[in-house]
Design an enzyme around this catalytic site. Structure first.
Site, mmCIF file in Angstrom:
data_model
loop_
_atom_site.group_PDB
_atom_site.id
_atom_site.type_symbol
_atom_site.label_atom_id
_atom_site.label_comp_id
_atom_site.label_asym_id
_atom_site.label_seq_id
_atom_site.Cartn_x
_atom_site.Cartn_y
_atom_site.Cartn_z
ATOM 1 N N HIS A 111 -9.626 1.064 4.638
ATOM 2 C CA HIS A 111 -8.365 1.254 5.366
ATOM 3 C C HIS A 111 -8.618 2.208 6.548
ATOM 4 O O HIS A 111 -9.440 3.117 6.445
ATOM 5 C CB HIS A 111 -7.302 1.837 4.423
ATOM 6 N N ASN A 113 0.869 -1.181 0.000
ATOM 7 C CA ASN A 113 0.000 0.000 0.000
ATOM 8 C C ASN A 113 0.904 1.229 0.000
ATOM 9 O O ASN A 113 1.492 1.569 1.022
ATOM 10 C CB ASN A 113 -0.881 -0.053 1.261
ATOM 11 N N TRP A 114 1.006 1.842 -1.152
ATOM 12 C CA TRP A 114 1.943 2.972 -1.283
ATOM 13 C C TRP A 114 1.399 4.257 -0.670
ATOM 14 O O TRP A 114 2.094 5.260 -0.587
ATOM 15 C CB TRP A 114 2.272 3.220 -2.768
ATOM 16 N N LYS A 115 0.123 4.245 -0.314
ATOM 17 C CA LYS A 115 -0.535 5.434 0.264
ATOM 18 C C LYS A 115 -0.321 6.644 -0.659
ATOM 19 O O LYS A 115 -0.211 6.470 -1.870
ATOM 20 C CB LYS A 115 -0.055 5.671 1.700
ATOM 21 N N GLY A 143 2.842 -1.135 4.299
ATOM 22 C CA GLY A 143 2.859 0.299 3.991
ATOM 23 C C GLY A 143 4.281 0.776 3.745
ATOM 24 O O GLY A 143 4.835 0.608 2.659
ATOM 25 N N GLY A 144 4.888 1.347 4.776
ATOM 26 C CA GLY A 144 6.208 1.966 4.656
ATOM 27 C C GLY A 144 7.268 1.106 3.963
ATOM 28 O O GLY A 144 7.997 1.591 3.090
ATOM 29 N N SER A 184 3.265 -2.236 10.306
ATOM 30 C CA SER A 184 4.712 -2.267 10.530
ATOM 31 C C SER A 184 5.364 -3.604 10.172
ATOM 32 O O SER A 184 6.281 -4.067 10.856
ATOM 33 C CB SER A 184 5.052 -1.878 11.978
ATOM 34 N N GLU A 234 -5.567 -5.069 10.358
ATOM 35 C CA GLU A 234 -4.538 -4.059 10.619
ATOM 36 C C GLU A 234 -4.859 -3.314 11.911
ATOM 37 O O GLU A 234 -5.653 -2.366 11.898
ATOM 38 C CB GLU A 234 -4.488 -3.049 9.466
ATOM 39 N N GLY A 248 2.291 2.184 10.813
ATOM 40 C CA GLY A 248 3.226 3.301 10.663
ATOM 41 C C GLY A 248 3.904 3.709 11.958
ATOM 42 O O GLY A 248 4.546 4.749 12.047
ATOM 43 N N GLU A 265 -7.067 4.632 7.630
ATOM 44 C CA GLU A 265 -6.893 6.063 7.320
ATOM 45 C C GLU A 265 -8.131 6.612 6.629
ATOM 46 O O GLU A 265 -8.512 7.768 6.838
ATOM 47 C CB GLU A 265 -5.621 6.252 6.473
HETATM 48 P P1 PGA Z 1 2.730 0.224 7.671
HETATM 49 O O1 PGA Z 1 1.276 0.447 7.004
HETATM 50 O O2 PGA Z 1 3.281 -1.062 7.112
HETATM 51 O O3 PGA Z 1 3.523 1.424 7.276
HETATM 52 O O4 PGA Z 1 2.500 0.120 9.145
HETATM 53 C C1 PGA Z 1 0.399 -0.614 6.777
HETATM 54 C C2 PGA Z 1 -0.891 -0.105 6.169
HETATM 55 O O5 PGA Z 1 -1.365 0.972 6.565
HETATM 56 O O6 PGA Z 1 -1.482 -0.761 5.272
#
Ligand code: PGA
Length: 248
Positions: free
Chosen positions: A94, A9-11, A233-234, A212, A166, A172, A96
Site C-alpha cells: 500500500h 481497507n480500514w487502515k 478506505g474512508g 476515494s 491506487e 483520502g 502508505e
Molecule cells: P480512500 O483510501 O478510499 O480513503 O481514498 C483507499 C486506500 O488507501 O486503499
C-alpha cells in the site's frame, strides 16, 4: 468471468469495540453479495471481526505482514500467525507502507512470494504520485512497480492474486481518478501481465481501482471493462460500503 472483489481497507481505525459495531451494521446487507467482499481491519482486530462474521461469506484480509515466519523481528507480524487467524487476503505494498514506512519494491516482492507460500492471497497495491502523473510517466512507473513486485511469481499464482491500482493523489483526498483514467491504467496493467505471463493469466487476474471510491462514483468506475472491483478506505468505515458493493 472474473468475480468482482470489493475490499475495505480500514487502515489504523476501529478498536475491537468499534469494529464489532461496524460489522453488525454491515454484515446482513453484505452477506451473499454478488461481489466477493473482504474486510481488512487492523491485525489486532482480525480475530474479533472474524468471530462476528461467522455464518457469512464475507472474507478477512490483513493490511500487511513480514516475509519471515518467526524470529527476532520486533513489531512485525508473521504470515503463519495470519494464516492461523484464518486470514484469506493480505494487502501488500500500500502507498502508505511505501511512503511512510519506506517499503521498497524488493521488500514487497519478498512479502508477495511469502504470501503465496503461506496460501494467503496478496492484494498488491501500485500507483503513482501526482508528480509522476504530471510528468506523464505514470504507466512506466506503475509497470516497474509491478515487474519488481512480481519477481519469481508464477503465472498460476498471478491468476489468483489481486492487483489494486491506487493513484496516490486520489487516496483520502476526495479527488477520484476519472473512470477513464482508472480504466486506462487497469488496461495497461492487464496488457503488462499478458506480456510478462500470457493471455490466460491476464484475462484471469483481478484488478481493482482504489482512491476515494464512494457511492456516488462506484457505479461508473465498476462498470469499466478492466476494473474488477475496488479497494475502499474512508467509505469502508461506514454504511456507504454497502452502497458501493451494491453498485455492481
Ligand atoms: P480512500 O483510501 O478510499 O480513503 O481514498 C483507499 C486506500 O488507501 O486503499
Amino acid at each position: 468471468m472474473r468475480q468482482m472483489i470489493i475490499a475495505g481497507n480500514w487502515k489504523m481505525n476501529k478498536t475491537i469495540t468499534e469494529a464489532k459495531v461496524l460489522v453488525s451494521e454491515l454484515k446482513e446487507e453484505l452477506n451473499g453479495a454478488e461481489a466477493e467482499v473482504v474486510f481488512c481491519p487492523s491485525t489486532l482486530v482480525v480475530s474479533s471481526v472474524k468471530e462476528e462474521l461467522k455464518g457469512t461469506d464475507i472474507k478477512i484480509g490483513a493490511q500487511n505482514m513480514y516475509f519471515e515466519e518467526s524470529g527476532a523481528f520486533t513489531g512485525e507480524t508473521s504470515p503463519l500467525m495470519l494464516k492461523d487467524l484464518g486470514v484469506n487476503y493480505v494487502i501488500l505494498g500500500h502507498s502508505e507502507r511505501r511512503n511512510i514506512f519506506g517499503e521498497s519494491n524488493e521488500l514487497i516482492n519478498k512479502k508477495v512470494v511469502k504470501a503465496f507460500e503461506t496460501e494467503i492471497t496478496p492484494i498488491l497495491c501500485v500507483g503513482e504520485s501526482l508528480e509522476v502523473r504530471k510528468s506523464g510517466k505514470e504507466v512506466s512507473f506503475v509497470s516497474e512497480q509491478i515487474e519488481k513486485c512480481l519477481v519469481e511469481v508464477k503465472d498460476e499464482q498471478v491468476k489468483n492474486m489481486v492487483i489494486a491500482y491506487e493513484p496516490i493523489w486520489a487516496i483520502g483526498t476526495g479527488e477520484t481518478a476519472t473512470s477513464e483514467q482508472a480504466e486506462d491504467m487497469c488496461k495497461e496493467i492487464r496488457n503488462l501481465i499478458e506480456k510478462l505471463y500470457n493471455t490466460d493469466t491476464a484475462s484471469t487476474v483481478r484488478i481493482q481501482y482504489g482512491g476515494s471510491v464512494k457511492p456516488a462514483n462506484a457505479k461508473e468506475i465498476l462498470s469499466m471493462p478492466n476494473i474488477d472491483g475496488a479497494l475502499v478506505g474512508g467509505a469502508a468505515l461506514k454504511k456507504d460500503f454497502i452502497d458501493i458493493v451494491k453498485a455492481i
